[in-house]
Design a protein around this motif. Sequence first.
Motif, PDB file in Angstrom:
ATOM      1  N   VAL A 216      35.607  45.631  47.314  1.00 21.07           N
ATOM      2  CA  VAL A 216      35.679  46.090  46.209  1.00 21.07           C
ATOM      3  C   VAL A 216      35.160  46.948  46.262  1.00 21.07           C
ATOM      4  O   VAL A 216      34.113  46.777  45.713  1.00 21.07           O
ATOM      5  N   THR A 217      35.524  47.890  46.043  1.00 21.18           N
ATOM      6  CA  THR A 217      34.731  49.540  45.148  1.00 21.18           C
ATOM      7  C   THR A 217      35.035  49.739  44.237  1.00 21.18           C
ATOM      8  O   THR A 217      34.368  50.894  43.806  1.00 21.18           O
ATOM      9  N   GLN A 218      36.885  49.620  44.148  1.00 17.21           N
ATOM     10  CA  GLN A 218      36.889  50.730  43.250  1.00 17.21           C
ATOM     11  C   GLN A 218      36.573  49.520  41.639  1.00 17.21           C
ATOM     12  O   GLN A 218      36.037  48.296  41.233  1.00 17.21           O
ATOM     13  N   PRO A 219      35.945  50.773  40.525  1.00 14.82           N
ATOM     14  CA  PRO A 219      34.425  50.017  39.592  1.00 14.82           C
ATOM     15  C   PRO A 219      35.175  48.928  38.738  1.00 14.82           C
ATOM     16  O   PRO A 219      34.427  47.887  38.220  1.00 14.82           O
ATOM     17  N   SER A 220      36.143  49.515  38.416  1.00 15.60           N
ATOM     18  CA  SER A 220      37.580  48.134  37.205  1.00 15.60           C
ATOM     19  C   SER A 220      37.278  47.404  38.109  1.00 15.60           C
ATOM     20  O   SER A 220      37.423  46.400  37.275  1.00 15.60           O
ATOM     21  N   GLU A 221      37.604  47.330  39.403  1.00 13.63           N
ATOM     22  CA  GLU A 221      37.735  45.565  40.048  1.00 13.63           C
ATOM     23  C   GLU A 221      36.360  45.094  40.104  1.00 13.63           C
ATOM     24  O   GLU A 221      36.106  43.887  40.068  1.00 13.63           O
ATOM     25  N   ILE A 222      35.253  46.058  40.389  1.00  9.61           N
ATOM     26  CA  ILE A 222      34.014  45.925  40.637  1.00  9.61           C
ATOM     27  C   ILE A 222      33.747  45.024  38.885  1.00  9.61           C
ATOM     28  O   ILE A 222      33.071  43.214  39.259  1.00  9.61           O
ATOM     29  N   GLU A 223      33.548  45.976  37.866  1.00  7.01           N
ATOM     30  CA  GLU A 223      33.790  45.152  36.456  1.00  7.01           C
ATOM     31  C   GLU A 223      34.336  43.935  36.036  1.00  7.01           C
ATOM     32  O   GLU A 223      33.982  42.712  35.374  1.00  7.01           O
TER      33      GLU A 223
ATOM     34  N   GLU B 190      40.668  51.708  56.149  1.00  5.62           N
ATOM     35  CA  GLU B 190      40.875  50.994  56.817  1.00  5.62           C
ATOM     36  C   GLU B 190      39.705  48.742  56.654  1.00  5.62           C
ATOM     37  O   GLU B 190      39.467  47.943  56.855  1.00  5.62           O
ATOM     38  N   SER B 191      38.871  50.138  56.461  1.00  2.75           N
ATOM     39  CA  SER B 191      37.119  49.271  56.686  1.00  2.75           C
ATOM     40  C   SER B 191      37.051  48.174  55.827  1.00  2.75           C
ATOM     41  O   SER B 191      36.112  47.071  55.485  1.00  2.75           O
ATOM     42  N   GLN B 192      37.797  48.843  54.401  1.00  5.03           N
ATOM     43  CA  GLN B 192      37.956  47.666  52.743  1.00  5.03           C
ATOM     44  C   GLN B 192      38.806  46.592  53.510  1.00  5.03           C
ATOM     45  O   GLN B 192      38.520  45.921  52.960  1.00  5.03           O
TER      46      GLN B 192
ATOM     47  N   PRO C 216      44.878  37.810  36.903  1.00  2.00           N
ATOM     48  CA  PRO C 216      44.300  37.470  38.176  1.00  2.00           C
ATOM     49  C   PRO C 216      43.235  38.950  39.103  1.00  2.00           C
ATOM     50  O   PRO C 216      44.417  39.849  38.981  1.00  2.00           O
ATOM     51  N   ILE C 217      42.180  37.446  40.102  1.00  2.00           N
ATOM     52  CA  ILE C 217      41.857  38.968  40.695  1.00  2.00           C
ATOM     53  C   ILE C 217      42.610  39.079  41.744  1.00  2.00           C
ATOM     54  O   ILE C 217      42.794  37.865  42.753  1.00  2.00           O
ATOM     55  N   SER C 218      43.086  40.341  41.957  1.00  2.00           N
ATOM     56  CA  SER C 218      43.989  40.978  43.609  1.00  2.00           C
ATOM     57  C   SER C 218      42.365  41.509  44.689  1.00  2.00           C
ATOM     58  O   SER C 218      42.024  42.239  45.052  1.00  2.00           O
ATOM     59  N   PRO C 219      42.148  40.439  45.210  1.00  2.00           N
ATOM     60  CA  PRO C 219      40.847  41.218  45.801  1.00  2.00           C
ATOM     61  C   PRO C 219      41.501  41.919  47.230  1.00  2.00           C
ATOM     62  O   PRO C 219      40.966  42.478  47.394  1.00  2.00           O
ATOM     63  N   SER C 220      42.695  42.222  47.934  1.00  6.91           N
ATOM     64  CA  SER C 220      42.959  43.735  48.352  1.00  6.91           C
ATOM     65  C   SER C 220      43.797  44.252  48.069  1.00  6.91           C
ATOM     66  O   SER C 220      43.701  45.741  48.315  1.00  6.91           O
ATOM     67  N   SER C 221      43.134  44.778  46.335  1.00  6.31           N
ATOM     68  CA  SER C 221      43.859  45.449  46.076  1.00  6.31           C
ATOM     69  C   SER C 221      43.098  46.989  46.003  1.00  6.31           C
ATOM     70  O   SER C 221      44.184  48.288  46.029  1.00  6.31           O
ATOM     71  N   SER C 222      42.107  47.208  46.367  1.00  5.32           N
ATOM     72  CA  SER C 222      40.890  47.878  46.173  1.00  5.32           C
ATOM     73  C   SER C 222      41.840  48.180  47.618  1.00  5.32           C
ATOM     74  O   SER C 222      41.843  49.724  48.006  1.00  5.32           O
ATOM     75  N   ALA C 223      41.760  47.652  48.446  1.00 10.29           N
ATOM     76  CA  ALA C 223      41.858  48.350  50.187  1.00 10.29           C
ATOM     77  C   ALA C 223      42.721  48.690  50.014  1.00 10.29           C
ATOM     78  O   ALA C 223      43.427  50.250  50.264  1.00 10.29           O
ATOM     79  N   GLN C 224      44.675  48.922  49.493  1.00 15.40           N
ATOM     80  CA  GLN C 224      45.435  49.267  49.758  1.00 15.40           C
ATOM     81  C   GLN C 224      45.098  50.236  48.487  1.00 15.40           C
ATOM     82  O   GLN C 224      46.009  51.675  49.051  1.00 15.40           O
TER      83      GLN C 224
END
Length: 283
Positions: free
Chosen positions: A245-252, A84-86, A2-10
Motif C-alpha cells: 500500500v503506497t497511497q498516502p491516504s491509505e497509509i494514514e 503489478e509489484s504492489q 473498512p480497509i481495502s488492502p488491494s485498492s492501492s494496487a488497483q
Amino acid sequence: MPISPSSSAQAARERVAQRLRDLRADAGITGSELAERCGWTHPKTSRLENARTPPTPEDIRRWCAACDAEDQAADIIAQSRDAESQYGEWRRKVRAGLKRLQDSYVELYQATEVFRIYSPTLVPGLLQTEGYARALLSANSRLLGIPDDSDEAAAARVERSRVIHEPGHRFVMLIEEGVLRYQLGDSDAMAAQLGYLLTAGALPSVSLGIIPSATRERVLWPQEVFHVYDDTLVSVELLSARVRVTQPSEIELYIKAFEELRAMAVYGAAARALVLKAIDALG
C-alpha cells in the motif's frame, strides 16, 4: 470505513490505464482504430483501458507505436511493472524458495527507521525464534505446494531479524493475546518462543504490546497482519498474497488503525504476565 488492502494496487493499475487512454485520445483515434493498428481485438483495447487486464510490455510498445508515442513506452512499462509489484502472489514470490523471500526483505529493513507491526495470529517475524519460524515456514511450504527449504529459510529469517539490535531503528509491535496460545512446533519450540518474547520485549528499541482477549468494548476489531515502514509503505499479508500500500491516504488509515489497536494493548509487567501465563499453560 473498512480497509481495502488491494485498492492501492488497483489504483496503480488504473493510473497506467489512464495514461494509455490519454495517448489514444491525444492521437485522435478510436478504440477500434487502435486495435486494428495493434493487431488485436477491440475488446482487448477496452480491457486495457479500463484496467481489467494488465498490459504486457509488448502491449505497451504496440500501443505507443500506434499513437506515434514510442518515446513514452519505456516509462509506461516501468510504471506498469511497479503497479503489478504492489500485489504479489505468494506462489510467484516463493518460486525460488522461502529462503530467497526472507533475504529479499533485508534492504527494506535496513532502510526503515520506525517499524509498526500488527499481528493477530502469529509472533511477528522480527521476534520469531528459529524453531517457531521453521514450523511456520514448513507449513507454508506445504500449503503453497513448494519444496520445503524451511531449515534454511528459518535461519535466514533469524539472521535478518538482527536488525532489532542495530542502532537507528525503532520497533512498535502489537499482537493479540491469542498469538501466545496458537502453538507452532512442539511444546519446547513454543516455550522457547514465548521465552524470547520476554527477552526481546525488554530491548530498548522494542515496544511490545499485547491486546488482552478479555478486552471489553473493543474500539477496533482484529485486522489482517500488516507492517508499516516509516510513513511511506504498508505491507499487508493475505493468505494468497502480499499487498504493498503506497497511497498516502491509505497509509494514514492504517496508521490510525494501528494507534487505535495500540491504545487497547498492555505493556511492561502486564504484558509479561500474559506471556508467563501462556508459558504455564504449556504444562
